[in-house]
Write an enzyme that holds these catalytic residues in place. Structure first.
Site, PDB file in Angstrom:
ATOM      1  N   ASP A   1     -10.006 -11.648   5.235  1.00 39.87           N
ATOM      2  CA  ASP A   1     -10.301 -12.996   5.748  1.00 39.87           C
ATOM      3  C   ASP A   1     -11.453 -12.869   6.726  1.00 39.87           C
ATOM      4  OD1 ASP A   1      -7.724 -11.798   7.283  1.00 39.87           O
ATOM      5  OD2 ASP A   1      -9.069 -12.754   8.709  1.00 39.87           O
TER       6      ASP A   1
ATOM      7  N   GLY B   1      -9.820  -8.656   9.490  1.00 39.44           N
ATOM      8  CA  GLY B   1     -10.648  -9.861   9.453  1.00 39.44           C
ATOM      9  C   GLY B   1     -12.107  -9.469   9.650  1.00 39.44           C
TER      10      GLY B   1
ATOM     11  N   MET C   1      -5.111  -4.984  14.121  1.00 42.19           N
ATOM     12  CA  MET C   1      -4.100  -4.971  15.186  1.00 42.19           C
ATOM     13  C   MET C   1      -3.552  -3.582  15.526  1.00 42.19           C
ATOM     14  SD  MET C   1      -2.072  -8.491  14.102  1.00 42.19           S
ATOM     15  CE  MET C   1      -1.065  -8.519  15.569  1.00 42.19           C
ATOM     16  N   GLU C   2      -4.143  -2.523  14.982  1.00 45.16           N
ATOM     17  CA  GLU C   2      -3.555  -1.198  15.212  1.00 45.16           C
ATOM     18  C   GLU C   2      -4.543  -0.073  15.486  1.00 45.16           C
ATOM     19  OE1 GLU C   2      -2.969  -2.828  12.177  1.00 45.16           O
ATOM     20  OE2 GLU C   2      -1.081  -3.771  12.747  1.00 45.16           O
TER      21      GLU C   2
ATOM     22  N   GLU D   1       0.839  -1.206   0.000  1.00 42.04           N
ATOM     23  CA  GLU D   1       0.000   0.000   0.000  1.00 42.04           C
ATOM     24  C   GLU D   1       0.867   1.247   0.000  1.00 42.04           C
ATOM     25  OE1 GLU D   1      -3.852  -0.334   2.698  1.00 42.04           O
ATOM     26  OE2 GLU D   1      -2.016  -0.896   3.740  1.00 42.04           O
TER      27      GLU D   1
HETATM   28  N1  ADE Z   1      -5.714  -8.282   9.768  1.00 43.76           N
HETATM   29  C1  ADE Z   1      -6.241  -8.963   8.738  1.00 43.76           C
HETATM   30  N2  ADE Z   1      -6.885 -10.057   9.152  1.00 43.76           N
HETATM   31  C2  ADE Z   1      -6.748 -10.090  10.508  1.00 43.76           C
HETATM   32  C3  ADE Z   1      -7.149 -10.990  11.501  1.00 43.76           C
HETATM   33  N3  ADE Z   1      -7.835 -12.085  11.188  1.00 43.76           N
HETATM   34  N4  ADE Z   1      -6.812 -10.710  12.790  1.00 43.76           N
HETATM   35  C4  ADE Z   1      -6.111  -9.615  13.100  1.00 43.76           C
HETATM   36  N5  ADE Z   1      -5.687  -8.725  12.191  1.00 43.76           N
HETATM   37  C5  ADE Z   1      -6.000  -8.965  10.897  1.00 43.76           C
END
Ligand code: ADE
Length: 253
Positions: free
Chosen positions: A217, A79, A193-194, A13
């Site tokens: 996902d 996700g 995660m951020e 990106e």
């Molecule tokens: N970023 C993309 N998919 C994720 C997931 N399943 N868990 C945490 N961060 C993600």
């Protein structure tokens, strides 16, 4: 001139953004490379967020303290948690919670101690602008990705969702864990995660913040066909197109 901070979660990106800055200059701070330049007439500072809450918080703090960004926009993948939030959809956060924050019994679960709150809102205007740009891009998804890529990743009428995104220092890759998160935070549309860390830093500095995430996902046991190819061929193209459309829509400073 207002300065826009762009935090990209993924190298692909950031590379796509940098290709749009004809005049970028690299400045190294705290082991990170910050790229200063102009995109469609707007002053921007682009940087890789790094992964996890602490790393992203440091990056956001440097953007604000050292580069004096007036606006901060985050792009990446997440996700899908909410029902109907499918791979290839886009989520624009209207607020963030740290799903792994738990100082109970001293404070209620998820509450960030001494803030009196679990949830940090994004800027409503900025988020509405990003959602609008996202809708414009997804309406032309085949044009941005190519019909072959849409078919290959089985992306059928991708949608933009707006709502709660949850963050924690864990990649969620089992149905057991995502089910537990759904029970604890039933409103969550997506997990990453951020974002909650960056939202908290922006709250501290009163800097408008928004975040857009492509769903890569379903945060479960089903391994994605090809995560890296998805990032290259879908997520980073969406991120670039959405940011570019947002800047096109945005009135000049
Ligand atoms: N970023 C993309 N998919 C994720 C997931 N399943 N868990 C945490 N961060 C993600």
């Amino acid at each position: 001139m207002a300065v826009i901070g762009i935090m990209s979660a993924m190298h692909e990106e950031l590379a796509a953004v940098l290709a749009c800055l004809p005049d970028e200059q690299r400045v190294a701070v705290a082991g990170r490379e910050f790229w200063l330049g102009h995109w469609q007439g707007h002053a921007v500072v682009a940087v890789l967020s790094r992964i996890g809450k602490v790393a992203a918080a440091t990056t956001a703090t440097v953007l604000i303290e050292r580069f004096h960004v007036d606006t901060l926009v985050f792009t990446g993948v997440a996700g899908g948690m909410g029902s109907g939030v499918r791979v290839g959809d886009v989520v624009v956060a209207n607020g963030f919670v740290q799903h792994d924050m738990d100082a109970s019994p001293l404070f209620p679960r998820h509450e960030v101690p001494l803030y009196g709150r679990a949830r940090f809102e994004t800027d409503a205007n900025l988020s509405a602008q990003l959602a609008e740009a996202g809708q414009q891009v997804l309406a032309q998804a085949a044009q941005h990705l190519g019909a072959g890529t849409l078919a290959e990743f089985q992306l059928d009428s991708p949608r933009v969702h707006q709502g709660l995104v949850i963050s924690g220092d864990r990649f969620v890759a089992t149905s057991t864990e995502s089910q537990a998160l759904r029970l604890a935070l039933p409103d969550a549309l997506a997990v990453e995660m951020e974002g909650a860390a960056v939202a908290q830093v922006c709250h501290d500095y009163a800097v408008p913040f928004a975040a857009v995430r492509t769903i890569s996902d379903r945060a479960d046991d089903a391994a994605h066909t090809d995560f890296n190819r998805f990032i290259r061929e879908v997520a980073s193209r969406y991120s670039l197109a959405i940011l570019s459309q947002w800047l096109t829509n945005r009135p000049p400073d």
